[in-house]
Design a protein around this motif. Structure first.
Motif, PDB file in Angstrom:
ATOM      1  N   UNK A 209       0.685  -1.260  -0.073  1.00 58.46           N
ATOM      2  CA  UNK A 209       0.127  -0.175  -0.020  1.00 58.46           C
ATOM      3  C   UNK A 209       0.767   1.124  -0.034  1.00 58.46           C
ATOM      4  N   UNK A 210       2.105   1.131   0.010  1.00 56.98           N
ATOM      5  CA  UNK A 210       3.140   2.439   0.039  1.00 56.98           C
ATOM      6  C   UNK A 210       3.555   2.432  -1.256  1.00 56.98           C
ATOM      7  N   UNK A 211       3.463   3.711  -2.063  1.00 55.39           N
ATOM      8  CA  UNK A 211       3.989   4.033  -3.336  1.00 55.39           C
ATOM      9  C   UNK A 211       5.283   4.699  -3.207  1.00 55.39           C
ATOM     10  N   UNK A 212       6.025   4.212  -3.849  1.00 55.73           N
ATOM     11  CA  UNK A 212       7.509   4.897  -3.912  1.00 55.73           C
ATOM     12  C   UNK A 212       7.629   5.298  -5.327  1.00 55.73           C
ATOM     13  N   UNK A 213       8.294   6.385  -5.325  1.00 53.72           N
ATOM     14  CA  UNK A 213       8.585   6.699  -6.900  1.00 53.72           C
ATOM     15  C   UNK A 213      10.030   7.375  -6.937  1.00 53.72           C
TER      16      UNK A 213
ATOM     17  N   UNK B 151       6.026  -4.275   5.939  1.00 51.39           N
ATOM     18  CA  UNK B 151       5.166  -3.785   5.072  1.00 51.39           C
ATOM     19  C   UNK B 151       5.895  -2.536   4.268  1.00 51.39           C
ATOM     20  N   UNK B 152       4.974  -1.533   4.205  1.00 50.54           N
ATOM     21  CA  UNK B 152       5.323  -0.164   3.664  1.00 50.54           C
ATOM     22  C   UNK B 152       6.489   0.253   4.590  1.00 50.54           C
ATOM     23  N   UNK B 153       6.733  -0.101   5.746  1.00 49.60           N
ATOM     24  CA  UNK B 153       8.048   0.453   6.392  1.00 49.60           C
ATOM     25  C   UNK B 153       9.273  -0.143   5.803  1.00 49.60           C
ATOM     26  N   UNK B 154       9.037  -1.279   5.506  1.00 49.62           N
ATOM     27  CA  UNK B 154      10.340  -2.048   4.823  1.00 49.62           C
ATOM     28  C   UNK B 154      10.636  -1.271   3.655  1.00 49.62           C
ATOM     29  N   UNK B 155       9.934  -0.797   2.873  1.00 52.42           N
ATOM     30  CA  UNK B 155      10.109  -0.145   1.638  1.00 52.42           C
ATOM     31  C   UNK B 155      11.018   1.166   1.714  1.00 52.42           C
TER      32      UNK B 155
END
Length: 557
Positions: free
Chosen positions: A341-345, A416-420
């Motif tokens: 759910x975390x979008x990284x660009x 989750x998104x924290x790992x990203x």
């Protein structure tokens, strides 16, 4: 008024003489209030809220600011600690502190000159004489006070903080004390024997204080007589404000390089908040440490900030050692990637098609790293692979014994998104320039060498050691990718590193801290046997602010 004291007002100068000791306070009513009175008022019974009328509310008035600040400074300058304390909103804390100005700091005379008020804040200058053991020295410094309305009484009162007494009293436990110093004096020198002083190298002020606290009793020095800020904390060194008589200095050789230190001091002053550290990769010797502002808090060693993409050095090492990438192997680099759910660009949403991983590294492609998280987890079976790599290979989170206090980095477990976010140096990752410079030094040397300012031979302290070196193949590829970042046409550090000669490599970084309009700037690089890392608060992209800072420090080698 104290018993036996004589009071006079001459030309607007408030004078008190008691027991043969004089105090004077210039009360510049014109400067503060624009009025024409030279009289110093010592009465406060007319203030609303003290029984003379209804309780006043709302902001303090210009007249209240002038009257209360004038009365407070006159009472303080006159040695009337109790009276001055009653003009504050915390008499219980202010009274002992103001009494200690004479009794503990040994101030034998004082003259306090207020400046023009800025709203409810009044700056002032203290000119004091400190006397101990028959020796007197002059002390001058500036501070300020703010007038507020008392919550319960409605009276206008000085908002009490220890910094009113002296700006370096930044903690509740700190006090002013004059007497024999707790440790012997030291003469710190760089690795070539050149003398290091806080006057010449301001950033070294807190460093030298800590070195004296730790090594002053073992280098042959003897105590002197000093006015100090006594921290009240055995783990925090005292800060010398004035030396009345010098002790014999013991010689302490550090690892600092005076040339690199001078460059670091010069460069950090270009920014309102910046820090830099330089390390010799082959040994771990710290060659420079500088901060602006140069306060007691050594942000270069003790700061805790997200390091942004400079942490990709560790992430790349992890992926290389797991065999999930190789520098020449194509790596997926879309413009954005979603993870839990975390979008990284990527910056400006750039993408690369069929490009090798070394280009993704040199261009700082976020998504190329995010795409490998699940592959790492499939191999290790948990979410702590990045933290293990940081600790086992790069020494992050071990207890470093540099010779002074340091925060040694943290890459906690994240899911989750924290790992990203962690994989690209954001989220819960915390670092400072010392940590990032050490990571770069480890990449260059292939093995972690604990950073240090004083050799362990001086006191026998054990250095931290990493569990294992970087694998030879991963190390070679990592260094080559850093070299491309500093030299290839597409490398994010190429323009910045153009002036640096020798074998060189780099990594840029920016961290988007919460609430900041502009990201923090990070940059780290090596040139031959010197590695450096810098942080600039709200400096933008890594190459914009931190990069030139690092380049100039490397050029001083």
């Amino acid at each position: 008024m104290r018993s036996g004291a004589k009071v006079s007002i001459v030309g607007g100068v408030f004078l008190v003489v008691a027991s043969g000791v004089g105090y004077g306070g210039y009360n510049l009513w014109n400067a503060m209030a624009g009025g024409g009175s030279d009289t110093v008022s010592t009465a406060s019974g007319s203030e609303a809220g003290d029984g003379a009328g209804p309780k006043r509310t709302g902001p303090v008035t210009r007249e209240e600011v002038a009257e209360v600040s004038k009365d407070f400074l006159a009472a303080w300058a006159g040695g009337e600690a109790d009276r001055a304390a009653q003009l504050t909103n915390n008499p219980g804390a202010a009274g002992p502190a103001l009494s200690g100005f004479q009794e503990n700091a040994k101030v034998s005379a004082a003259k306090i000159t207020p400046g023009p008020a800025d709203g409810a804040t009044v700056p002032f200058t203290v000119k004091a004489t400190v006397t101990y053991g028959g020796v007197s020295k002059d002390l001058t410094y500036g501070s300020e006070l703010t007038v507020v309305r008392g919550i319960t009484t409605g009276r206008a009162l000085v908002d009490w903080y220890p910094t009113v007494l002296h700006p370096k009293l930044t903690t509740a436990s700190a006090t002013l004390r004059t007497g024999e110093s707790k440790t012997g004096a030291i003469q710190a020198v760089d690795y070539q024997g050149r003398v290091l002083t806080a006057e010449k190298y301001p950033s070294l002020g807190p460093v030298l204080a800590q070195l004296r606290e730790r090594f002053g009793s073992t280098t042959g020095g003897t105590p002197g007589v000093e006015l100090v800020v006594d921290s009240g904390d055995p783990n925090v060194p005292d800060t010398t404000l004035l030396t009345l008589s010098k002790g014999k200095e013991g010689r302490l050789q550090t690892t600092i390089d005076a040339d690199a230190q001078a460059a670091a001091e010069r460069e950090v002053r270009r920014y309102s908040e910046a820090s830099v550290v330089a390390i010799k990769p082959s040994t771990g010797a710290v060659r420079a440490v500088a901060n602006n502002p140069a306060t007691e808090f050594n942000a270069a060693f003790m700061g805790r900030k997200m390091p942004g993409s400079t942490l990709k050095i560790v992430t790349a090492a992890l992926l290389l050692e797991k065999g999930l990438v190789s520098s020449d192997q194509a790596a997926e680099c879309p413009s954005e990637a979603m993870y839990f759910g975390r979008t990284i660009h990527n910056l400006n949403r750039f993408s690369l098609s069929d490009a090798p991983f070394k280009e993704s590294f040199a261009r700082s492609c976020n998504t190329a790293f995010i795409k490998k998280i699940d592959d790492v987890k499939a191999i290790d079976g948990d979410d702590f692979a990045l933290g293990r790599e940081a600790k086992e290979v790069f020494g992050i989170g071990l207890e470093w014994k540099t010779g002074i206090g340091s925060f040694d980095g943290s890459v906690p477990e994240a899911t989750g998104g924290g790992a990203a976010e962690q994989y690209i140096g954001q989220g819960t990752v915390q670092m400072n320039p010392l940590n990032i410079a050490s990571i770069t030094a480890t990449a260059k040397a292939g093995v972690f060498k604990q950073p240090y300012l004083v050799p362990s031979s001086v006191d026998g302290r054990p250095f931290a050691t990493a569990q294992r070196p970087l694998s030879p193949s991963a190390g070679r590829q990592l260094r080559d990718m850093m070299r491309l970042t500093a030299t290839a046409g597409y490398g994010t550090g190429t323009r910045t590193m153009a002036s640096v000669s020798g074998d060189k490599g780099a990594k840029t970084g920016s961290a988007e801290a919460d609430g900041q309009a502009t990201s923090d700037s990070w940059f780290t690089a090596f040139a031959d046997d010197l590695a450096a890392a810098a942080f600039v608060q709200s400096g933008g992209h890594g190459g914009d602010a931190a990069g030139p800072l690092v380049a100039q420090v490397l050029n001083a080698r």
